[in-house]
Each structure stands twice: as C-alpha cells, then as structure tokens.
Design a protein around this motif. Structure first.
Motif, PDB file in Angstrom:
ATOM      1  N   VAL B 264      18.033  33.940  35.502  1.00 44.37           N
ATOM      2  CA  VAL B 264      17.853  32.600  34.964  1.00 44.37           C
ATOM      3  C   VAL B 264      18.979  32.340  33.950  1.00 44.37           C
ATOM      4  N   ASP B 265      19.303  33.339  33.132  1.00 43.94           N
ATOM      5  CA  ASP B 265      20.464  33.231  32.241  1.00 43.94           C
ATOM      6  C   ASP B 265      21.481  34.282  32.659  1.00 43.94           C
ATOM      7  N   THR B 266      22.659  33.840  33.036  1.00 42.65           N
ATOM      8  CA  THR B 266      23.686  34.790  33.485  1.00 42.65           C
ATOM      9  C   THR B 266      24.126  35.672  32.307  1.00 42.65           C
ATOM     10  N   GLU B 267      24.592  36.867  32.641  1.00 45.48           N
ATOM     11  CA  GLU B 267      25.053  37.803  31.612  1.00 45.48           C
ATOM     12  C   GLU B 267      26.340  37.304  30.963  1.00 45.48           C
ATOM     13  N   GLY B 268      26.533  37.677  29.709  1.00 45.20           N
ATOM     14  CA  GLY B 268      27.793  37.359  29.031  1.00 45.20           C
ATOM     15  C   GLY B 268      28.823  38.443  29.323  1.00 45.20           C
ATOM     16  N   VAL B 269      30.035  38.029  29.600  1.00 49.39           N
ATOM     17  CA  VAL B 269      31.131  38.973  29.823  1.00 49.39           C
ATOM     18  C   VAL B 269      32.040  38.924  28.591  1.00 49.39           C
ATOM     19  N   HIS B 270      32.252  40.090  27.995  1.00 47.79           N
ATOM     20  CA  HIS B 270      32.877  40.134  26.667  1.00 47.79           C
ATOM     21  C   HIS B 270      34.366  40.437  26.668  1.00 47.79           C
ATOM     22  N   ASN B 271      34.843  41.032  27.730  1.00 40.33           N
ATOM     23  CA  ASN B 271      36.212  41.556  27.668  1.00 40.33           C
ATOM     24  C   ASN B 271      37.278  40.611  28.221  1.00 40.33           C
ATOM     25  N   LEU B 272      37.004  39.301  28.127  1.00 45.23           N
ATOM     26  CA  LEU B 272      37.969  38.343  28.680  1.00 45.23           C
ATOM     27  C   LEU B 272      39.322  38.320  27.962  1.00 45.23           C
ATOM     28  N   PRO B 273      39.399  38.685  26.664  1.00 44.53           N
ATOM     29  CA  PRO B 273      40.745  38.744  26.084  1.00 44.53           C
ATOM     30  C   PRO B 273      41.691  39.660  26.873  1.00 44.53           C
ATOM     31  N   THR B 274      41.124  40.568  27.646  1.00 50.41           N
ATOM     32  CA  THR B 274      41.960  41.436  28.475  1.00 50.41           C
ATOM     33  C   THR B 274      42.773  40.635  29.488  1.00 50.41           C
ATOM     34  N   ILE B 275      42.256  39.492  29.907  1.00 51.07           N
ATOM     35  CA  ILE B 275      43.025  38.634  30.830  1.00 51.07           C
ATOM     36  C   ILE B 275      44.379  38.322  30.215  1.00 51.07           C
ATOM     37  N   LEU B 276      44.371  38.083  28.911  1.00 50.17           N
ATOM     38  CA  LEU B 276      45.608  37.806  28.182  1.00 50.17           C
ATOM     39  C   LEU B 276      46.423  39.086  27.981  1.00 50.17           C
ATOM     40  N   TYR B 277      45.755  40.115  27.445  1.00 48.37           N
ATOM     41  CA  TYR B 277      46.479  41.345  27.103  1.00 48.37           C
ATOM     42  C   TYR B 277      47.192  41.926  28.320  1.00 48.37           C
ATOM     43  N   LYS B 278      46.518  41.867  29.461  1.00 52.63           N
ATOM     44  CA  LYS B 278      47.059  42.518  30.664  1.00 52.63           C
ATOM     45  C   LYS B 278      47.653  41.518  31.648  1.00 52.63           C
ATOM     46  N   ARG B 279      47.706  40.273  31.301  1.00 48.50           N
ATOM     47  CA  ARG B 279      48.260  39.236  32.198  1.00 48.50           C
ATOM     48  C   ARG B 279      47.601  39.310  33.575  1.00 48.50           C
ATOM     49  N   ILE B 280      46.290  39.216  33.568  1.00 44.56           N
ATOM     50  CA  ILE B 280      45.506  39.360  34.794  1.00 44.56           C
ATOM     51  C   ILE B 280      45.318  37.999  35.459  1.00 44.56           C
ATOM     52  N   LYS B 281      45.302  38.020  36.778  1.00 38.02           N
ATOM     53  CA  LYS B 281      44.968  36.807  37.530  1.00 38.02           C
ATOM     54  C   LYS B 281      43.586  36.978  38.151  1.00 38.02           C
ATOM     55  N   ILE B 282      42.695  36.030  37.891  1.00 38.17           N
ATOM     56  CA  ILE B 282      41.368  36.018  38.505  1.00 38.17           C
ATOM     57  C   ILE B 282      41.294  34.782  39.387  1.00 38.17           C
ATOM     58  N   GLN B 283      40.899  34.966  40.622  1.00 40.85           N
ATOM     59  CA  GLN B 283      40.921  33.846  41.558  1.00 40.85           C
ATOM     60  C   GLN B 283      39.627  33.809  42.370  1.00 40.85           C
ATOM     61  N   GLY B 284      38.880  32.727  42.209  1.00 40.96           N
ATOM     62  CA  GLY B 284      37.724  32.528  43.076  1.00 40.96           C
ATOM     63  C   GLY B 284      38.175  31.938  44.400  1.00 40.96           C
ATOM     64  N   PHE B 285      37.508  32.310  45.471  1.00 37.52           N
ATOM     65  CA  PHE B 285      37.906  31.754  46.774  1.00 37.52           C
ATOM     66  C   PHE B 285      36.684  31.605  47.658  1.00 37.52           C
ATOM     67  N   ARG B 286      36.811  30.776  48.682  1.00 33.96           N
ATOM     68  CA  ARG B 286      35.748  30.704  49.685  1.00 33.96           C
ATOM     69  C   ARG B 286      36.405  30.825  51.055  1.00 33.96           C
ATOM     70  N   VAL B 287      35.713  31.499  51.924  1.00 33.66           N
ATOM     71  CA  VAL B 287      36.289  31.846  53.222  1.00 33.66           C
ATOM     72  C   VAL B 287      36.586  30.604  54.046  1.00 33.66           C
ATOM     73  N   PHE B 288      35.826  29.552  53.848  1.00 35.48           N
ATOM     74  CA  PHE B 288      35.989  28.328  54.631  1.00 35.48           C
ATOM     75  C   PHE B 288      37.428  27.809  54.574  1.00 35.48           C
ATOM     76  N   ASP B 289      38.060  27.987  53.409  1.00 35.74           N
ATOM     77  CA  ASP B 289      39.432  27.492  53.245  1.00 35.74           C
ATOM     78  C   ASP B 289      40.439  28.263  54.092  1.00 35.74           C
ATOM     79  N   PHE B 290      40.004  29.366  54.697  1.00 33.58           N
ATOM     80  CA  PHE B 290      40.934  30.208  55.461  1.00 33.58           C
ATOM     81  C   PHE B 290      40.589  30.242  56.951  1.00 33.58           C
ATOM     82  N   TYR B 291      39.634  29.428  57.374  1.00 35.09           N
ATOM     83  CA  TYR B 291      39.192  29.497  58.767  1.00 35.09           C
ATOM     84  C   TYR B 291      40.289  29.116  59.771  1.00 35.09           C
TER      85      TYR B 291
END
Lengths: 346, 346
Positions: B264-291
């Motif tokens: 009902v309440d999603t968990e909190g994710v705490h380590n997002l500053p790592t996206i900056l520190y490590k220059r990480i790319k996070i990408q959501g996708f859906r398969v439909f766009d690749f059919y």
C-alpha cells in the motif's frame, strides 16, 4: 627571494551533518613568490574563489562512493575549490606571468598549481566580468550547458522543471531552456529568489518550495500536462514529488542532490515505480566528462552574454575571511545566485 | 449456430495489498463459435494462458500513473492476459481457421479478438514448444532481449546482476549476458531457484535473497569490483543495495518492481545520491515499444533454441481453474520459472 604572507582557510576535520564556521580555520603562512628553478608548476595569485555545493561532499568522511565523484579534502590543508587567478610566476610553457586562468586552487592568497588535463583553463576573454569564470563561464556554466543540452536531450516546446533554480547552475538551465522554446518552471527557497526567476531569468512560473503544503500539488499546478525534463539539483522530497509528475519518456538529469549532503541518513524516495510506469530515464553526470566541449561552450555563450541575452546573478562577499560563511550559507540557501568571494581584485 | 459453454475467470473488484484467490471468480457463460457476418474480428480457442507480474498493476485501483504502463482491469469482465490460441473463425484477412497466434486474450476458453497493431502475432514456427510463446518466444523473451541488448548497452566482460533471476525474463537475461561474455550473478527466493541459476542457466554466481543478512554485502561478495549492469525486476531494498554496488557509469534497466506492487505504501530507497556519485543511468522501459523488432528477435533466438544454447524453465499448471492460484503464486515467488497454465492442448 621575495617571500610574502599567505592567508589560508584550513580544513581541520571531516564533518558530519551541517558544517559550522568552526569547521574551517583561518591561518597565515608564508610563500616564496618565485618558483624554484626547473619547476613546471604555475604560481598564481587568487582573485575570486568559488563556493559550490559539491564541496560539501569533499568535507565528509572519506567514502569510496562519494569520492568516486570528487576527492575528500585533506585535513590540515587548505580547502580546494575553483577560482579565478593571475599568474605570478610560471615554469609551464602554456602560461606566463600576468596570464589569467580558472580552475582548482587552494583557499588562500597564493597557490602553486600543478597542471593536469582540464584542471585549469586560460582566460582569453576579459570584456566580461572576470568573476563569471567561477560561474557562468566556468564549471557551473559548463554544467548547465552539458547537463541540459547533452544529458536532457531537450526539444522545442517541452516542459522543464529546475530545482535550486536561482543557483549558479539553475538560473542558466532555465535561460537555456527558454532560449530553446521550452516552458520552464523553477523552485527556490525564498520570495526574493522566486521573483528573480520570473522577473530576471524569464521562467514561466516559479514557486517557493518552503511555502508549499504539498510539492506534488505545486508541480501539478505548474505542469497540468506533466514534466518532460527535470534538472535535478536537490534530491529527496522534491525528487519524489517530481517523479509522479513526469510525462512518459521524461528525462531527469542528476546534477546534484544538495538536500541530502548534510543528512546523516539520506531520505527515502518512494515513487520509483514511476520510472517503470512512465519509462523515465534518470542520468547522473559530472561536468568533468564534458570539459572537451569547453571552447564550443564559450563560442555559444559569449555572444549571448555580449548581446544581453543571458543574465547572471552573483552573490559576492569581500575578503578571504568571508569564505567560510559564504560556503556554509549555501547549505542553508542564504546565497542569492552564484556564491563567490573576492580575495583580491588584481 | 454452434453455441458452446465458455468458462471464464472474472475480475470482480480492485485489489489493495496481496490479492487472494477470492479476488477472482470462475463462472460459465456461452459463446457462439461463429463470428457474425461482416465481422473483422478473430475468434480463438485459448490453449496456454500466461501469468505475468505486470498483471498485479492491472488489478489495482485505476491510477493514472500505473495505467500509463498498462490499463486497469474492468470489474465484472474476464482477466485479460497473454496467451497462445488457435483460430476457430476469422473475419480478418491475416488469419484463417487453424492458425495459431499469441497475444492478449481473456482468461476464458474462447475469446473474440479485435486486432490492433502489435496486439497479436501469428505463430509460424511450431517445431518448438507452443507454450514458449507465452515466455521465451513471447512477451517475456522480447522483454529480456530488448531490455538487455537495447536498454543496458552491454559490452563483453562487463558484470551483470539480475534480480528475480529464475523468472520468465530473468533466466533469459542471464543467458543472453553469458552468451555475450559477461560475468553474471542472479538473486532468487529459494535454494531450488538458486541451484537452477547456477546449474541450468549458467549464472556465475547466485544467492537466495531471503537468506542473506545484508543484501549490500551479498552483492559486494559477488561483485568485488562492482556492477556494470543491473537488470531490475524487483525494486525496493534490492535496488537500494544495488545502487551502492554499482560501478561508475553503470546502467540499470527497470523492467519491473514486483516487490512494490502489493504494498500500500512503497518502500523508500535511500541511496539515490549514488546516481550522481557514480554517474549511473536508470531507464524504465516497456516491451511494447520494441515489438517492431520481434521478427529480428525470432531470427536471433530460434537457432539458439534449436541448437540447445538456451534453456527455458516453465512452471505449468493444468486447467483454467488453476489460473487464479498460479497468478497469485507469482507474488509469493511460488513459481519456478515462467508461470503459465494450460486451458486446452489443441
């Protein structure tokens, strides 16, 4: 040998939580104003020194994660930051006495610089304020340029949100986005800053995040159709509110997360499933990776400055002694615009 | 007119928290086995029906965010999911009686399909198990293919972590990554699944996340040099642990976040500053766009199946009546491999 006093701001010990002025010491040492025979270094007199949010990361206890972005400060040594400096003596073929440069120097009156690739840039254009090389024409300017044009992949007509929008980077991202024909909204932490955003920088809308009951509703009000691009400077609660207001295939460029740097435990962000639902791309970046584009950036931005198309607001304090409070003020949002201080004017 | 009974699994009401079997009703209605004159639809007999984690999103109260990925179910109507079906009657020029297809159908014995672009694919290769078109050769296979090759930008020798690694998608991502010369680690929720990962699918390492004290340490043990690519299927605590173990410029493809769908309440994710520190790319996708790449995918994957280079584990239950418990089992990790059920064998 010409020896003179060299006032310095020393970093005494690693900081947890919000840093205090007592976390920085001012001392005086001496320095020879002539490099030793055979040196390949450059001796500079520091004119303008820059206060930037990333410096808080350098003040924290050494941590492999954070230090993969920026190295920790060395205790007992002067703070290191970006500055505009004048060459006093040079053993390096690229620099001669009287040249101006910007790049990493100590928080002191004089610094001996060892040059490494992209550590320093010679200043060739002085018809613009010299202090701009700590901001608009320096690292923050390149950050806004690379972050917006390269990381956000903006298109005309898209909707753009910028947090910490009146800061060194944010005010430029907003203006770049307007120049591209985007709809731009910024958040900041005071009425004065919000007024600047709308009246000086041409943002379409702006709000004071400290006065909003619910950041998600504020964003919904400003972006009834959602956000295409978020230029992230703050992290935490704001990121959570932005996520649920993103459009499908929106992009988030993570430039900084200043709201998290002083927290012992970082905030939890709950709305990450939105990354999936909306097919969002989040990309962390560091400006250093784009420094090969610096001269292209200058070619782009200098004409805009000269023609008055870009406004840049600086918050300048006087004297090396003002450095600690200027820096610490950043973490409480006391600065209005790009924070820097003057060590000497020439 | 040939009328017959049509057993259906009805979706009665939107669900909060973990769904229960009583949240799905089995009823029997009747259907004409001939389409009306002039219809452009296709009437199919359903053979294999697929249970997929995204279906939990369709079961939740309509929510514009989640529904930007997948539409909500309609109360009082049959569950809709992917299946393999045989054409009984057709008013559409692309299909004739006896053809096999896969795509969206009702959870029922017979469905009248309205074709839209990429809603259904004709099955032309039947020398492989038909049930594979709910998994390896269907949506989950395309998801693994597009997510890994297109979203993760993998390179030979990189380190890859897959969560929910023995599932319909995960087992394939791991095998694709091994074929590319990556080092691959998977997590799953039982010893049996961990054994499968190492012994059947060729993962280099695997661990049971339910038995680990500290997920971050588990990942450090498996990836002493860090993770280049994370194929995200679960979200929450695992994402938090992964973030601090990512290498600089690592990539995270967000395919699913099954650990969050029933909260009902999603968990909190705490380590997002790592996206900056490590220059990480996070990408959501859906398969439909690749059919549009589906036939390219078949050209790639069919030879591998025929030559025995790819293993695929399915968890198949018998009968339409087994559908509800098969689906609900997914959210407790009861399935071992791709979950589906048989409605009819021909």
């Amino acid at each position: 040998m010409a020896t003179t006093t060299n006032k310095q701001i020393i970093f005494p010990e690693y900081v947890s939580g919000f840093p205090k002025e007592s976390d920085l010491n001012i001392t005086t040492t001496t320095i020879d104003l002539k490099l030793p025979e055979g040196s390949t270094s450059v001796l500079v007199k520091n004119l303008y020194l820059s206060c930037d949010p990333y410096m808080r990361i350098c003040m924290g206890k050494p941590d492999p994660l954070a230090n993969s972005l920026v190295p920790p400060y060395i205790t007992g040594e002067p703070i290191v930051g970006l500055g505009v400096s004048k060459v006093i003596d040079s053993g390096h073929p690229d620099y001669k006495k009287g040249d101006l440069l910007w790049g990493l120097v100590g928080w002191e009156e004089y610094t001996v610089i060892t040059l490494t690739p992209y550590s320093h840039f010679k200043i060739n254009h002085t018809d613009v304020p010299l202090s701009y090389y700590t901001g608009l024409l320096g690292m923050p300017g390149m950050t806004a340029y690379a972050g917006f044009y390269e990381v956000c992949s903006p298109k005309k007509g898209e909707t753009v949100f910028v947090s910490a929008a009146s800061g060194a980077v944010g005010q430029l991202v907003g203006q770049f986005a307007k120049m591209m024909g985007c709809y731009v909204v910024g958040s900041a932490g005071s009425k004065e800053k919000v007024d600047l955003l709308k009246e000086k920088f041409g943002f379409d809308e702006a709000f004071n995040y400290k006065e909003e009951q619910d950041l998600s509703s504020s964003l919904k009000r400003c972006f009834p159709e959602g956000i295409d691009i978020y230029f992230e400077n703050v992290g935490g609660k704001m990121l959570d509110a932005v996520l649920v207001n993103m459009k499908s295939q929106g992009r988030i460029a993570v430039c900084g997360m200043i709201s998290q740097y002083n927290l012992v435990d970082t905030e939890g962000v709950h709305n990450l499933p939105t990354i999936l639902y909306k097919r969002i791309k989040i990309q962390g970046f560091r400006v250093f990776d784009f420094y090969d584009k610096y001269s292209k950036f200058l070619d782009f931005v200098l004409p805009h400055i000269r023609e008055g198309n870009i406004t840049y607001i600086e918050d300048i304090t006087e004297g090396l002694e003002s450095g600690p409070s200027a820096l610490l003020g950043l973490f409480h949002g006391k600065n209005v615009g790009k924070q820097l201080f003057v060590v000497a004017r020439e």
